[in-house]
Design a protein around this motif. Structure first.
Motif, short mmCIF file in Angstrom:
data_model
loop_
_atom_site.label_atom_id
_atom_site.label_comp_id
_atom_site.label_asym_id
_atom_site.label_seq_id
_atom_site.Cartn_x
_atom_site.Cartn_y
_atom_site.Cartn_z
N THR A 181 0.82 -1.21 0.00
CA THR A 181 0.00 0.00 0.00
C THR A 181 0.85 1.26 0.00
O THR A 181 0.54 2.24 -0.69
CB THR A 181 -0.93 0.01 1.23
OG1 THR A 181 -1.77 -1.14 1.19
CG2 THR A 181 -1.80 1.25 1.25
N PHE A 182 1.93 1.25 0.75
CA PHE A 182 2.75 2.46 0.91
C PHE A 182 3.96 2.50 0.00
O PHE A 182 4.78 3.42 0.10
CB PHE A 182 3.18 2.61 2.37
CG PHE A 182 2.03 2.90 3.30
CD1 PHE A 182 1.33 4.09 3.21
CD2 PHE A 182 1.63 1.97 4.24
CE1 PHE A 182 0.26 4.35 4.05
CE2 PHE A 182 0.57 2.22 5.09
CZ PHE A 182 -0.12 3.42 4.99
N SER A 186 4.88 1.34 -8.60
CA SER A 186 4.30 0.04 -8.93
C SER A 186 5.41 -0.99 -9.10
O SER A 186 6.44 -0.72 -9.73
CB SER A 186 3.49 0.15 -10.23
OG SER A 186 2.95 -1.10 -10.57
N LEU A 187 5.22 -2.17 -8.50
CA LEU A 187 6.26 -3.18 -8.43
C LEU A 187 6.05 -4.35 -9.38
O LEU A 187 6.98 -5.12 -9.62
CB LEU A 187 6.37 -3.73 -7.00
CG LEU A 187 6.64 -2.70 -5.91
CD1 LEU A 187 6.55 -3.36 -4.54
CD2 LEU A 187 8.00 -2.05 -6.10
N ALA A 189 5.44 -5.73 -12.88
CA ALA A 189 5.52 -5.41 -14.31
C ALA A 189 4.37 -5.98 -15.13
O ALA A 189 3.92 -5.32 -16.08
CB ALA A 189 6.87 -5.89 -14.86
N PRO A 190 3.85 -7.18 -14.84
CA PRO A 190 2.77 -7.70 -15.68
C PRO A 190 1.52 -6.81 -15.70
O PRO A 190 0.68 -6.96 -16.60
CB PRO A 190 2.45 -9.06 -15.05
CG PRO A 190 3.73 -9.47 -14.40
CD PRO A 190 4.31 -8.19 -13.87
N HIS A 191 1.40 -5.90 -14.73
CA HIS A 191 0.20 -5.07 -14.66
C HIS A 191 0.46 -3.61 -15.05
O HIS A 191 -0.42 -2.77 -14.87
CB HIS A 191 -0.38 -5.14 -13.25
CG HIS A 191 -0.73 -6.53 -12.82
ND1 HIS A 191 -1.78 -7.24 -13.35
CD2 HIS A 191 -0.14 -7.36 -11.92
CE1 HIS A 191 -1.83 -8.45 -12.80
NE2 HIS A 191 -0.85 -8.55 -11.93
N PHE A 192 1.63 -3.33 -15.58
CA PHE A 192 1.96 -1.96 -15.96
C PHE A 192 1.04 -1.43 -17.06
O PHE A 192 0.78 -0.23 -17.13
CB PHE A 192 3.42 -1.86 -16.42
CG PHE A 192 4.43 -1.92 -15.30
CD1 PHE A 192 4.04 -1.90 -13.97
CD2 PHE A 192 5.78 -1.99 -15.61
CE1 PHE A 192 4.98 -1.95 -12.95
CE2 PHE A 192 6.74 -2.04 -14.59
CZ PHE A 192 6.33 -2.03 -13.26
N THR A 193 0.55 -2.31 -17.93
CA THR A 193 -0.25 -1.87 -19.08
C THR A 193 -1.66 -2.43 -19.08
O THR A 193 -2.37 -2.30 -20.08
CB THR A 193 0.45 -2.27 -20.40
OG1 THR A 193 0.58 -3.71 -20.44
CG2 THR A 193 1.84 -1.66 -20.50
N THR A 194 -2.09 -3.06 -18.00
CA THR A 194 -3.38 -3.75 -18.02
C THR A 194 -4.44 -3.13 -17.13
O THR A 194 -5.60 -3.54 -17.19
CB THR A 194 -3.20 -5.22 -17.58
OG1 THR A 194 -2.68 -5.25 -16.24
CG2 THR A 194 -2.24 -5.95 -18.51
N ALA A 204 -2.19 2.57 -8.19
CA ALA A 204 -3.47 2.53 -7.47
C ALA A 204 -3.99 1.10 -7.36
O ALA A 204 -4.54 0.71 -6.32
CB ALA A 204 -4.50 3.41 -8.17
N ASP A 205 -3.80 0.32 -8.40
CA ASP A 205 -4.20 -1.09 -8.38
C ASP A 205 -3.40 -1.84 -7.31
O ASP A 205 -3.97 -2.63 -6.54
CB ASP A 205 -3.97 -1.69 -9.76
CG ASP A 205 -4.20 -3.19 -9.79
OD1 ASP A 205 -5.22 -3.65 -9.23
OD2 ASP A 205 -3.37 -3.90 -10.38
N GLN A 206 -2.11 -1.59 -7.25
CA GLN A 206 -1.26 -2.24 -6.24
C GLN A 206 -1.67 -1.81 -4.84
O GLN A 206 -1.71 -2.63 -3.91
CB GLN A 206 0.19 -1.87 -6.50
CG GLN A 206 1.17 -2.46 -5.49
CD GLN A 206 2.59 -2.06 -5.83
OE1 GLN A 206 3.12 -2.46 -6.87
NE2 GLN A 206 3.21 -1.28 -4.97
N GLN A 207 -1.98 -0.54 -4.66
CA GLN A 207 -2.41 -0.05 -3.35
C GLN A 207 -3.73 -0.68 -2.93
O GLN A 207 -3.92 -1.03 -1.76
CB GLN A 207 -2.53 1.47 -3.38
CG GLN A 207 -1.19 2.18 -3.50
CD GLN A 207 -1.32 3.67 -3.78
OE1 GLN A 207 -2.34 4.12 -4.32
NE2 GLN A 207 -0.31 4.44 -3.44
#
Length: 242
Positions: A181-182, A186-187, A189-194, A204-207
């Motif tokens: 959350t903190f 973004s950590l 990589a598979p979600h950088f473009t999705t 925001a998705d990671q948080q």
């Protein structure tokens, strides 16, 4: 990037149609059902049915596809697997004898290690691809959680040890959730473009995923802890093992 095990990341308008027929999930469910039917002793079909239905929903429903697009959906998927499916299966397959070599503290530590390992960004990136790493991740999470819940619910487990294991598991999940959350970037990589089609930046998705692991994930552990205390108060104390 190679396509994830659950398929390509869906667009929001495609999500409701993103059902699949994962042969491994179906075969695993069938194997568990056969094992239950052949098991001797008292039968608890309701927890088994609920656990298997949720297990199939996790891997056959559009949630599987959504986990490719959103890290937060993957976290919710894992939380349901270890904190809902696992205890239901532990109720269906209760431990009648405690194996002294596997202490409750060891099981809690092992489950925590597995959980943190699979959520390390570099490991996660590999784990969501082909069937072998994907199912190794899922089954190790489910398996260690099942053993932990089975031992927590065993009649011979001391109340103090069970509560400590539940608290420790909830706390370590909360710590991992807080780190996610903190985090300042973004950590995964598979979600950088999705994530953008769903109105979320990767951070925001990671948080959101971190918050799910931090707060809602603790509720099953707190609920079971309260039920254990209530159950113990209703009956006389008996010799307990750690």
């Amino acid at each position: 990037m190679a396509q994830a095990y659950c398929g390509p990341a869906p667009e929001p308008q495609q999500l409701l149609a993103a059902w699949n027929a994962d042969a491994i999930a179906i075969a695993l469910s069938a194997a568990v059902l056969v094992l239950f039917l052949r098991r001797s002793g008292p039968s608890r079909p309701l927890p088994l049915c609920l656990g298997l239905l949720l297990f199939l929903a996790l891997f056959l429903s559009p949630l599987c596809a959504l986990t490719v697009a959103l890290f937060s959906a993957r976290v919710a998927h894992h939380v349901l697997l270890v904190a809902v499916v696992a205890p239901l299966l532990a109720l269906a397959f209760p431990a009648h004898r405690i194996r002294a070599r596997l202490s409750l503290q060891l099981l809690a530590a092992l489950h925590a290690l597995v959980l943190w390992f699979w959520h390390a960004p570099a490991v996660y990136e590999v784990a969501i691809l082909s069937a072998a790493p994907y199912w190794t991740m899922q089954l190790s999470l489910l398996g260690t959680a099942f053993l932990l819940w089975q031992r927590v619910q065993a009649p011979g487990t001391s109340l103090g040890s069970a509560l400590l294991a539940l608290l420790a598991t909830g706390v370590q999940m909360g710590m991992l959730g807080a780190l996610l959350t903190f985090a300042r970037e973004s950590l995964y990589a598979p979600h950088f473009t999705t994530t953008l089609p769903f109105g979320l930046t990767p951070l925001a998705d990671q948080q959101l995923g971190g918050l799910i692991m931090w707060v809602p994930a603790a509720l099953p552990y707190l609920l079971v802890a309260a039920l254990l205390v209530a159950r113990r108060l209703e009956r006389p104390s008996a010799p307990a093992l750690r």
